[in-house]
Design a protein around this motif. Sequence first.
Motif, PDB file in Angstrom:
ATOM      1  N   LEU A   2      -7.438  -1.039  -8.136  1.00  0.00           N
ATOM      2  CA  LEU A   2      -7.835   0.253  -7.563  1.00  0.00           C
ATOM      3  C   LEU A   2      -9.314   0.245  -7.158  1.00  0.00           C
ATOM      4  O   LEU A   2      -9.684   0.832  -6.135  1.00  0.00           O
ATOM      5  N   GLU A   3     -10.152  -0.431  -7.935  1.00  0.00           N
ATOM      6  CA  GLU A   3     -11.574  -0.543  -7.584  1.00  0.00           C
ATOM      7  C   GLU A   3     -11.747  -1.322  -6.277  1.00  0.00           C
ATOM      8  O   GLU A   3     -12.544  -0.935  -5.419  1.00  0.00           O
ATOM      9  N   ASP A   4     -11.011  -2.431  -6.135  1.00  0.00           N
ATOM     10  CA  ASP A   4     -11.108  -3.230  -4.913  1.00  0.00           C
ATOM     11  C   ASP A   4     -10.616  -2.446  -3.701  1.00  0.00           C
ATOM     12  O   ASP A   4     -11.217  -2.519  -2.618  1.00  0.00           O
ATOM     13  N   LEU A   5      -9.544  -1.701  -3.867  1.00  0.00           N
ATOM     14  CA  LEU A   5      -9.023  -0.905  -2.754  1.00  0.00           C
ATOM     15  C   LEU A   5      -9.995   0.217  -2.390  1.00  0.00           C
ATOM     16  O   LEU A   5     -10.167   0.532  -1.206  1.00  0.00           O
ATOM     17  N   ALA A   6     -10.638   0.799  -3.400  1.00  0.00           N
ATOM     18  CA  ALA A   6     -11.658   1.819  -3.124  1.00  0.00           C
ATOM     19  C   ALA A   6     -12.813   1.198  -2.333  1.00  0.00           C
ATOM     20  O   ALA A   6     -13.366   1.826  -1.418  1.00  0.00           O
ATOM     21  N   MET A   7     -13.153  -0.046  -2.664  1.00  0.00           N
ATOM     22  CA  MET A   7     -14.222  -0.732  -1.932  1.00  0.00           C
ATOM     23  C   MET A   7     -13.797  -0.997  -0.484  1.00  0.00           C
ATOM     24  O   MET A   7     -14.599  -0.818   0.445  1.00  0.00           O
ATOM     25  N   ALA A   8     -12.546  -1.404  -0.276  1.00  0.00           N
ATOM     26  CA  ALA A   8     -12.048  -1.616   1.089  1.00  0.00           C
ATOM     27  C   ALA A   8     -12.162  -0.325   1.892  1.00  0.00           C
ATOM     28  O   ALA A   8     -12.560  -0.348   3.066  1.00  0.00           O
ATOM     29  N   ILE A   9     -11.864   0.794   1.258  1.00  0.00           N
ATOM     30  CA  ILE A   9     -11.931   2.098   1.927  1.00  0.00           C
ATOM     31  C   ILE A   9     -13.385   2.501   2.174  1.00  0.00           C
ATOM     32  O   ILE A   9     -13.716   3.046   3.226  1.00  0.00           O
ATOM     33  N   ARG A  10     -14.275   2.213   1.220  1.00  0.00           N
ATOM     34  CA  ARG A  10     -15.693   2.508   1.434  1.00  0.00           C
ATOM     35  C   ARG A  10     -16.244   1.716   2.622  1.00  0.00           C
ATOM     36  O   ARG A  10     -17.001   2.240   3.428  1.00  0.00           O
ATOM     37  N   VAL A  11     -15.853   0.442   2.694  1.00  0.00           N
ATOM     38  CA  VAL A  11     -16.328  -0.424   3.768  1.00  0.00           C
ATOM     39  C   VAL A  11     -15.747   0.009   5.111  1.00  0.00           C
ATOM     40  O   VAL A  11     -16.439   0.007   6.131  1.00  0.00           O
ATOM     41  N   LYS A  12     -14.488   0.389   5.092  1.00  0.00           N
ATOM     42  CA  LYS A  12     -13.787   0.750   6.338  1.00  0.00           C
ATOM     43  C   LYS A  12     -12.975   2.024   6.089  1.00  0.00           C
ATOM     44  O   LYS A  12     -11.801   1.963   5.732  1.00  0.00           O
ATOM     45  N   PRO A  13     -13.590   3.194   6.258  1.00  0.00           N
ATOM     46  CA  PRO A  13     -12.930   4.465   5.929  1.00  0.00           C
ATOM     47  C   PRO A  13     -11.660   4.770   6.723  1.00  0.00           C
ATOM     48  O   PRO A  13     -10.900   5.646   6.339  1.00  0.00           O
ATOM     49  N   ASP A  14     -11.413   4.052   7.805  1.00  0.00           N
ATOM     50  CA  ASP A  14     -10.210   4.292   8.603  1.00  0.00           C
ATOM     51  C   ASP A  14      -9.156   3.201   8.364  1.00  0.00           C
ATOM     52  O   ASP A  14      -8.287   2.977   9.197  1.00  0.00           O
ATOM     53  N   TYR A  15      -9.196   2.562   7.211  1.00  0.00           N
ATOM     54  CA  TYR A  15      -8.320   1.432   6.890  1.00  0.00           C
ATOM     55  C   TYR A  15      -7.000   1.950   6.314  1.00  0.00           C
ATOM     56  O   TYR A  15      -6.842   2.120   5.114  1.00  0.00           O
ATOM     57  N   SER A  16      -6.054   2.206   7.177  1.00  0.00           N
ATOM     58  CA  SER A  16      -4.757   2.769   6.794  1.00  0.00           C
ATOM     59  C   SER A  16      -4.066   1.943   5.713  1.00  0.00           C
ATOM     60  O   SER A  16      -3.529   2.485   4.753  1.00  0.00           O
ATOM     61  N   ALA A  17      -4.084   0.630   5.859  1.00  0.00           N
ATOM     62  CA  ALA A  17      -3.398  -0.242   4.898  1.00  0.00           C
ATOM     63  C   ALA A  17      -3.993  -0.121   3.498  1.00  0.00           C
ATOM     64  O   ALA A  17      -3.270  -0.214   2.505  1.00  0.00           O
ATOM     65  N   ALA A  18      -5.300   0.080   3.400  1.00  0.00           N
ATOM     66  CA  ALA A  18      -5.935   0.221   2.084  1.00  0.00           C
ATOM     67  C   ALA A  18      -5.500   1.526   1.415  1.00  0.00           C
ATOM     68  O   ALA A  18      -5.215   1.555   0.217  1.00  0.00           O
ATOM     69  N   PHE A  19      -5.443   2.605   2.188  1.00  0.00           N
ATOM     70  CA  PHE A  19      -4.956   3.874   1.635  1.00  0.00           C
ATOM     71  C   PHE A  19      -3.494   3.736   1.202  1.00  0.00           C
ATOM     72  O   PHE A  19      -3.093   4.231   0.155  1.00  0.00           O
ATOM     73  N   SER A  20      -2.719   3.066   2.022  1.00  0.00           N
ATOM     74  CA  SER A  20      -1.302   2.874   1.736  1.00  0.00           C
ATOM     75  C   SER A  20      -1.103   2.079   0.448  1.00  0.00           C
ATOM     76  O   SER A  20      -0.336   2.467  -0.436  1.00  0.00           O
ATOM     77  N   LYS A  21      -1.784   0.953   0.341  1.00  0.00           N
ATOM     78  CA  LYS A  21      -1.643   0.100  -0.845  1.00  0.00           C
ATOM     79  C   LYS A  21      -2.105   0.838  -2.095  1.00  0.00           C
ATOM     80  O   LYS A  21      -1.464   0.766  -3.146  1.00  0.00           O
ATOM     81  N   ARG A  22      -3.225   1.571  -1.997  1.00  0.00           N
ATOM     82  CA  ARG A  22      -3.708   2.335  -3.158  1.00  0.00           C
ATOM     83  C   ARG A  22      -2.685   3.398  -3.546  1.00  0.00           C
ATOM     84  O   ARG A  22      -2.416   3.618  -4.730  1.00  0.00           O
ATOM     85  N   GLY A  23      -2.071   4.039  -2.557  1.00  0.00           N
ATOM     86  CA  GLY A  23      -1.040   5.030  -2.844  1.00  0.00           C
ATOM     87  C   GLY A  23       0.147   4.429  -3.572  1.00  0.00           C
ATOM     88  O   GLY A  23       0.697   5.031  -4.502  1.00  0.00           O
ATOM     89  N   VAL A  24       0.551   3.234  -3.179  1.00  0.00           N
ATOM     90  CA  VAL A  24       1.671   2.544  -3.839  1.00  0.00           C
ATOM     91  C   VAL A  24       1.337   2.290  -5.307  1.00  0.00           C
ATOM     92  O   VAL A  24       2.155   2.521  -6.206  1.00  0.00           O
ATOM     93  N   ILE A  25       0.127   1.816  -5.567  1.00  0.00           N
ATOM     94  CA  ILE A  25      -0.286   1.510  -6.942  1.00  0.00           C
ATOM     95  C   ILE A  25      -0.398   2.793  -7.758  1.00  0.00           C
ATOM     96  O   ILE A  25       0.048   2.850  -8.912  1.00  0.00           O
ATOM     97  N   GLU A  26      -0.956   3.830  -7.169  1.00  0.00           N
ATOM     98  CA  GLU A  26      -1.054   5.113  -7.875  1.00  0.00           C
ATOM     99  C   GLU A  26       0.337   5.640  -8.224  1.00  0.00           C
ATOM    100  O   GLU A  26       0.560   6.133  -9.336  1.00  0.00           O
TER     101      GLU A  26
END
Length: 189
Positions: free
Chosen positions: A116-140
């Motif tokens: 979850l920390e790594d995915l949050a970092m992906a989102i911080r780096v690229k706020p429009d990264y749909s796949a990162a939001f999607s993957k984080r949602g799956v894990i949540e």
Amino acid sequence: MLEKFKSVKQIKDKSLEELSPVVGPSKAKRILSHFASALSLLLILSALLFCSASLSAQNDSLDVNSAEGIHQDSLKNYKDAIKCYSRATKANSENAFAWLHKGSDRYLVGQTKGALEDLAMAIRVKPDYSAAFSKRGVIEAANGDFKSALTDLDKALSLNSENFEALVQRGIIKNIMKKHQEAIADFNV
């Protein structure tokens, strides 16, 4: 109150319990088996399509460490892939692709918090990264945090309406939450 699921098996068992009275236990097992196979294939295809589209859209070249990480992923050597993606993020902390895949692999080896920390970092780096939001949602969702999962999956879909992983996962969560009509709407898109 929504219960926390500790494994995919628990989600499958709960879905089987919900579906069996409607179509019968035998048919419910077949439906879930076909659904699981289709979902696995869909996840693989969406990952491949996303990688291709992401790299071509950004006109980026894949760094050597991320390329090796992808190779290790294909061999199911997730711990080695994590090392590759870690080298990639160390070399370039703005490498959202590497953060995403490192997070995905960390989840696969049981490192949920780090994932979850790594995915949050992906989102911080690229706020429009749909796949990162999607993957984080799956894990949540897998951890029973359906509210956060739906928020992330909705965001993923607002960024990319063709993100099928997010759409399917959102439908599954809505079904678990007994929002069956909303789930059906997601599955019928």
